[in-house]
Design a protein around this motif. Structure first.
Motif, PDB file in Angstrom:
ATOM      1  N   CYS B  30      -6.533  93.661 -16.226  1.00 12.87           N
ATOM      2  CA  CYS B  30      -6.382  94.662 -15.365  1.00 12.87           C
ATOM      3  C   CYS B  30      -4.913  95.267 -15.340  1.00 12.87           C
ATOM      4  CB  CYS B  30      -6.759  94.241 -13.733  1.00 12.87           C
ATOM      5  SG  CYS B  30      -6.541  95.754 -12.756  1.00 12.87           S
ATOM      6  N   THR B  31      -4.869  96.798 -15.527  1.00 11.53           N
ATOM      7  CA  THR B  31      -3.408  97.190 -15.429  1.00 11.53           C
ATOM      8  C   THR B  31      -3.632  98.471 -14.574  1.00 11.53           C
ATOM      9  OG1 THR B  31      -4.135  98.622 -17.313  1.00 11.53           O
ATOM     10  CG2 THR B  31      -2.929  96.600 -17.779  1.00 11.53           C
ATOM     11  N   PHE B  32      -4.482  98.775 -13.799  1.00 12.24           N
ATOM     12  CA  PHE B  32      -4.494  99.700 -12.931  1.00 12.24           C
ATOM     13  C   PHE B  32      -5.236  99.161 -11.397  1.00 12.24           C
ATOM     14  CE2 PHE B  32      -5.745 103.931 -11.112  1.00 12.24           C
ATOM     15  CZ  PHE B  32      -4.920 104.589 -11.466  1.00 12.24           C
ATOM     16  N   PHE B  33      -4.528  99.573 -10.434  1.00  6.85           N
ATOM     17  CA  PHE B  33      -5.048  99.448  -8.895  1.00  6.85           C
ATOM     18  C   PHE B  33      -4.982 100.430  -8.330  1.00  6.85           C
ATOM     19  CE2 PHE B  33      -5.261  98.090  -4.701  1.00  6.85           C
ATOM     20  CZ  PHE B  33      -5.977  96.964  -4.630  1.00  6.85           C
ATOM     21  N   ALA B  34      -5.958 100.986  -7.614  1.00  7.61           N
ATOM     22  CA  ALA B  34      -5.763 102.179  -6.635  1.00  7.61           C
ATOM     23  C   ALA B  34      -6.442 101.618  -5.458  1.00  7.61           C
ATOM     24  CB  ALA B  34      -6.557 103.221  -7.277  1.00  7.61           C
ATOM     25  N   GLY B  35      -5.845 101.810  -4.192  1.00  8.09           N
ATOM     26  CA  GLY B  35      -6.639 101.165  -3.001  1.00  8.09           C
ATOM     27  C   GLY B  35      -6.001 101.765  -1.833  1.00  8.09           C
ATOM     28  N   TYR B  36      -6.518 101.186  -0.779  1.00  6.87           N
ATOM     29  CA  TYR B  36      -6.248 101.684   0.678  1.00  6.87           C
ATOM     30  C   TYR B  36      -6.087 100.503   1.621  1.00  6.87           C
ATOM     31  CZ  TYR B  36      -5.588 104.454   4.960  1.00  6.87           C
ATOM     32  OH  TYR B  36      -5.260 105.217   5.767  1.00  6.87           O
ATOM     33  N   THR B  84     -10.414  98.169  -7.228  1.00 10.00           N
ATOM     34  CA  THR B  84     -10.012  98.287  -6.051  1.00 10.00           C
ATOM     35  C   THR B  84     -10.003  97.158  -5.153  1.00 10.00           C
ATOM     36  OG1 THR B  84      -9.795  99.936  -3.919  1.00 10.00           O
ATOM     37  CG2 THR B  84     -11.845  99.594  -5.173  1.00 10.00           C
ATOM     38  N   ALA B  85      -9.491  97.023  -4.059  1.00 12.52           N
ATOM     39  CA  ALA B  85      -9.892  96.087  -2.977  1.00 12.52           C
ATOM     40  C   ALA B  85     -10.065  96.526  -1.506  1.00 12.52           C
ATOM     41  CB  ALA B  85      -8.897  94.886  -3.147  1.00 12.52           C
ATOM     42  N   THR B  86     -10.935  96.031  -0.878  1.00 13.52           N
ATOM     43  CA  THR B  86     -11.430  96.674   0.535  1.00 13.52           C
ATOM     44  C   THR B  86     -11.961  95.659   1.396  1.00 13.52           C
ATOM     45  OG1 THR B  86     -11.938  98.561   1.606  1.00 13.52           O
ATOM     46  CG2 THR B  86     -13.444  97.573  -0.085  1.00 13.52           C
ATOM     47  N   SER B  87     -12.400  96.085   2.442  1.00 11.37           N
ATOM     48  CA  SER B  87     -13.050  95.361   3.280  1.00 11.37           C
ATOM     49  C   SER B  87     -14.456  96.136   3.918  1.00 11.37           C
ATOM     50  CB  SER B  87     -12.340  94.797   4.597  1.00 11.37           C
ATOM     51  OG  SER B  87     -13.261  93.917   5.333  1.00 11.37           O
ATOM     52  N   GLY B  88     -15.321  95.600   4.683  1.00  6.18           N
ATOM     53  CA  GLY B  88     -16.533  96.283   4.925  1.00  6.18           C
ATOM     54  C   GLY B  88     -16.421  97.742   5.274  1.00  6.18           C
ATOM     55  N   PRO B  89     -15.582  98.211   6.240  1.00  4.96           N
ATOM     56  CA  PRO B  89     -15.455  99.618   6.570  1.00  4.96           C
ATOM     57  C   PRO B  89     -15.243 100.493   5.320  1.00  4.96           C
ATOM     58  CG  PRO B  89     -14.661  98.458   8.208  1.00  4.96           C
ATOM     59  CD  PRO B  89     -14.767  97.433   7.050  1.00  4.96           C
ATOM     60  N   GLY B  90     -14.255 100.028   4.558  1.00  3.18           N
ATOM     61  CA  GLY B  90     -13.906 100.661   3.277  1.00  3.18           C
ATOM     62  C   GLY B  90     -14.890 100.670   2.244  1.00  3.18           C
ATOM     63  N   PHE B  91     -15.587  99.568   2.168  1.00  2.00           N
ATOM     64  CA  PHE B  91     -16.634  99.445   0.998  1.00  2.00           C
ATOM     65  C   PHE B  91     -17.556 100.798   1.494  1.00  2.00           C
ATOM     66  CE2 PHE B  91     -20.273  96.607  -0.437  1.00  2.00           C
ATOM     67  CZ  PHE B  91     -19.723  97.025  -1.896  1.00  2.00           C
ATOM     68  N   THR B  92     -17.888 100.782   2.901  1.00  4.23           N
ATOM     69  CA  THR B  92     -18.852 101.789   3.020  1.00  4.23           C
ATOM     70  C   THR B  92     -18.238 103.058   2.727  1.00  4.23           C
ATOM     71  OG1 THR B  92     -19.326 100.341   5.130  1.00  4.23           O
ATOM     72  CG2 THR B  92     -19.863 102.796   5.146  1.00  4.23           C
ATOM     73  N   LEU B  93     -17.121 103.293   2.950  1.00  4.90           N
ATOM     74  CA  LEU B  93     -16.546 104.722   2.308  1.00  4.90           C
ATOM     75  C   LEU B  93     -16.597 104.936   0.914  1.00  4.90           C
ATOM     76  CD1 LEU B  93     -13.326 105.056   4.833  1.00  4.90           C
ATOM     77  CD2 LEU B  93     -15.400 106.508   4.969  1.00  4.90           C
ATOM     78  N   MET B  94     -16.519 103.790   0.293  1.00  4.48           N
ATOM     79  CA  MET B  94     -16.732 103.915  -1.140  1.00  4.48           C
ATOM     80  C   MET B  94     -17.870 104.146  -1.622  1.00  4.48           C
ATOM     81  SD  MET B  94     -13.889 100.951  -2.399  1.00  4.48           S
ATOM     82  CE  MET B  94     -12.253 100.942  -1.962  1.00  4.48           C
ATOM     83  N   GLN B  95     -19.134 104.033  -0.955  1.00  5.07           N
ATOM     84  CA  GLN B  95     -20.230 103.723  -1.291  1.00  5.07           C
ATOM     85  C   GLN B  95     -20.910 104.975  -2.269  1.00  5.07           C
ATOM     86  OE1 GLN B  95     -22.259 101.179  -1.859  1.00  5.07           O
ATOM     87  NE2 GLN B  95     -21.455  99.672  -0.591  1.00  5.07           N
TER      88      GLN B  95
END
Lengths: 273, 383
Positions: B30-36, B84-95
């Motif tokens: 992996c050479t790319f990470f975009a996250g919040y 990317t890495a997230t948790s439940g609420p962020g996962f919801t926004l990604m759906q």
């Protein structure tokens, strides 16, 4: 009238269009055809190899442009063209990435993204086709709908202040900001070519007739009538005070066009911490 | 930027699950990470922000989770292994944009370190209640792959697997972790770089200008993924599309597309599904569990054995695709199932679908680890 005699087997731009998908889905009188033509011409004239050009859109009428341009093309979700394009560009900096989308897509649902991409100075070109409404969804209120205008969701007139896109983008630090209309094809083509040359976040707003969605309820006439309005009311002033450049198509005040910003600023990823 | 540190930190380490996940991603290329940032996944972003520049990769903190997911999709098309890495609420926004990744068949990895929900719920405390969100969170018909690590070592190993599955089957693949494994610190053994398996995206067997970019290759149900910038004139759209990639909004084309998106996972399910059995050879009671809860379940199985109850553990390593046929086979042998999970019965309903035996839940809504006692009580009730 007799059927037109076929005088050419191909259009000069055929190789850059997915001609097997034509005719397009846009309404008669829509400005998207000439605007897309300007983009394609500017690509041909650019020194960048065609295979390195990539086009990205969100949804809506303008969102359909990538489907007609015969280069690597991405039609993404509503409002999210800019973050998708950011990933493409950062992932492969050799690409010349252009986001070609509508005012609603870029500034309502996508407003947060354009703000931050401009602030970061991501090396993207944004061509925003502004038709003052949500065309494909049926002529509803958008963030650029002028105050007082009639749309299918503002039957008593729009109570909201419209966004002044060029003012906003200049304030956010875009390195190139221009506004033209779908009638000003030579200027628009030159502006797109300039955006290809620029390093950093460039923004071009193009005023476009939407005779079905916006022109009819606001008594602007057909697409050609709106083009005539642009011919009569537009003035070119590169040095205009952008705070005064809000648009009201019904106010009979000058519609200010021009190349407002052309500056240099460090591009995202081009400095060492 | 020149490489300043190895991508694969071969050796024995003492690290938490989030950090191990980031190291697994780097080891996978992996050479790319975009996250919040969002708790309890934040350490993944922080580790990537530290490590990616060291290995010549790109880290960008986007303005929100919607942007993060799209940025990852764009980077994946640019040829990167991206996550990317997230948790439940962020996962919801990604759906919504996970759906874009599904329909455009874009390989990438999405890590969800689960916490308690709904909504802001329990930001710093564990949960495993995103099992169904992982399967059904976006709209439309589709199948997913979701790995459920139960240890920091598995945070490393399954992240590598997630990247390989993403490239093989061309879709966003989930690492469905939870707060306990994310924040648990244990020994993690990172192998030599040469021992890290690497799958590649299927490439078009034809030059630019020829062939259909969305025509699956050789019955594998996965179409080729040409690189951007080489003249293939790719058209990728979130609209239903035909084998050229062109929008084709007819019922016939749509059914053909979504059936293939589904079947490319289900027909390869035997290759994808992984589970681990513990003391199952003679078990009367099968405890089904995953992630951190499986650690308590294992304790409970041992305790039950000491009390003379023949209990065993089926630990799901992939929760999706779900090993329904294996549950069906087991239900011929065992008297009952106990499903141990940190939610109110999401996997339990799946087990019920395939079992002919009674299915009991050992549940906790979240907020603290499921205790071995709770699982043991359920085993005793079931036996």
């Amino acid at each position: 009238m007799a059927p037109a005699e076929r005088i050419a087997d191909a259009h000069p731009l055929d190789r850059l269009l997915r001609s097997d998908r034509l005719p397009h889905i846009w309404c008669p009188g829509c400005g998207l055809g000439p605007i897309m033509n300007c983009y394609v011409q500017a690509m041909l004239d650019s020194s960048i190899p065609l295979e390195r050009h990539v086009i990205v859109s969100g949804i809506g009428c303008t969102g359909r442009v990538p489907g007609y341009v015969n280069i690597d093309s991405f039609h993404t979700t509503h409002g999210r063209a800019i973050p998708f394009a950011t990933g493409l560009k950062l992932g492969n900096p050799d690409l010349e990435v252009t986001v070609f989308s509508g005012d609603g897509d870029l500034f309502a649902i996508g407003g947060n993204h354009i703000l931050h991409a401009a602030r970061r100075n991501i090396d993207l070109n944004v061509i925003c086709v502004n038709n003052f409404n949500y065309g494909m969804t049926g002529g509803q209120l958008g963030p650029t709908t002028p105050r007082g205008a009639i749309t299918s969701t503002t039957p008593y007139g729009n109570p909201e202040e419209a966004l002044n896109l060029v003012h906003l983008m200049a304030a956010l630090g875009a390195v190139y900001v221009a506004r033209w209309s779908a009638l000003h094809v030579r200027q628009l083509e030159r502006s797109i070519a300039r955006a290809f040359e620029k390093r950093g976040f460039t923004f071009i707003e193009v005023l476009s007739p939407c005779p079905v969605g916006f022109g009819r309820p606001n008594e602007l006439g057909e697409g050609l009538d709106e083009m005539r309005l642009y011919r009569l009311e537009c003035v070119v002033d590169d040095d205009a005070d952008l705070a005064d450049c809000a648009i009201d198509l019904r106010a009979h005040r000058p519609l200010v066009l021009g190349e407002f910003v052309d500056i240099e600023r460090p591009v995202y990823g081009e400095w060492e911490a | 930027m020149t490489q300043k540190a190895p991508a694969v930190l071969t050796g024995r380490h003492f690290m938490n699950g989030d950090v191990a996940c980031a190291e697994g991603a780097l080891a996978a290329g992996c050479t790319f990470f975009a996250g919040y940032p969002i708790t309890p996944s934040t350490e993944i972003a922080e580790r990537m922000a530290q490590r990616l520049p060291e290995v010549g990769g790109i880290y960008i903190q986007m303005e929100d989770e919607l942007a993060s997911m799209n940025c990852v999709l764009g980077a994946a098309w640019a040829g990167r292994r991206a996550m990317t890495a997230t948790s439940g609420p962020g996962f919801t926004l990604m759906q919504e944009n996970i759906g874009l990744g599904i329909i455009t068949e874009t390989p990438c990895v999405v890590v969800n370190v689960q916490r308690g929900g709904p909504s802001t719920g329990l930001p710093t405390l564990p949960g495993q209640a995103d099992v169904m969100q992982a399967k059904w969170g976006s709209h439309g018909d589709y199948e997913v792959i979701a790995y459920a690590p139960a240890s920091p070592q598995e945070m490393f190993d399954l992240t590598v697997k997630a990247f390989n599955a993403a490239d093989t089957y061309r879709l966003p693949v989930f690492v469905l972790a939870d707060e306990v494994v994310g924040h648990m610190t244990e020994r993690v053994v990172i192998p030599d770089a040469s021992a890290i398996p690497r799958a590649e995206r299927p490439q078009p067997p034809f030059p630019p200008g020829e062939g259909l970019l969305y025509q699956p290759l050789d019955g594998a149900l996965v179409p080729p993924m040409p690189p951007v910038g080489e003249g293939y004139a790719i058209h990728a759209t979130g609209l239903t599309h035909d084998e050229r990639g062109y929008p084709a909004t007819s019922a016939e084309v749509h059914d053909r597309l979504v059936r293939r998106l589904r079947d490319k996972i289900l027909r390869n399910a035997d290759r994808i599904i992984e589970y681990e059995e513990y003391l199952m050879d003679d078990a009367d009671v099968c405890v089904v569990s995953f992630g951190s809860s499986a650690r308590s379940a294992r304790h409970a199985v041992n305790a039950a054995r000491k009390r003379g109850i023949r209990a065993g553990l089926l630990r799901l390593i992939t929760v999706w695709p779900f090993p329904g046929s294996h549950i069906a086979v087991l239900s011929e042998r065992v008297k009952a199932f106990v499903v141990a999970e940190l939610n109110l019965g999401q996997v339990e309903t799946q087990v019920q679908r395939f079992s002919t035996r009674p299915v009991l839940g050992a549940h906790h809504g979240g907020g603290e680890m499921l205790t071995p006692e709770a699982v043991l009580n359920a085993i005793e009730e079931a036996s």
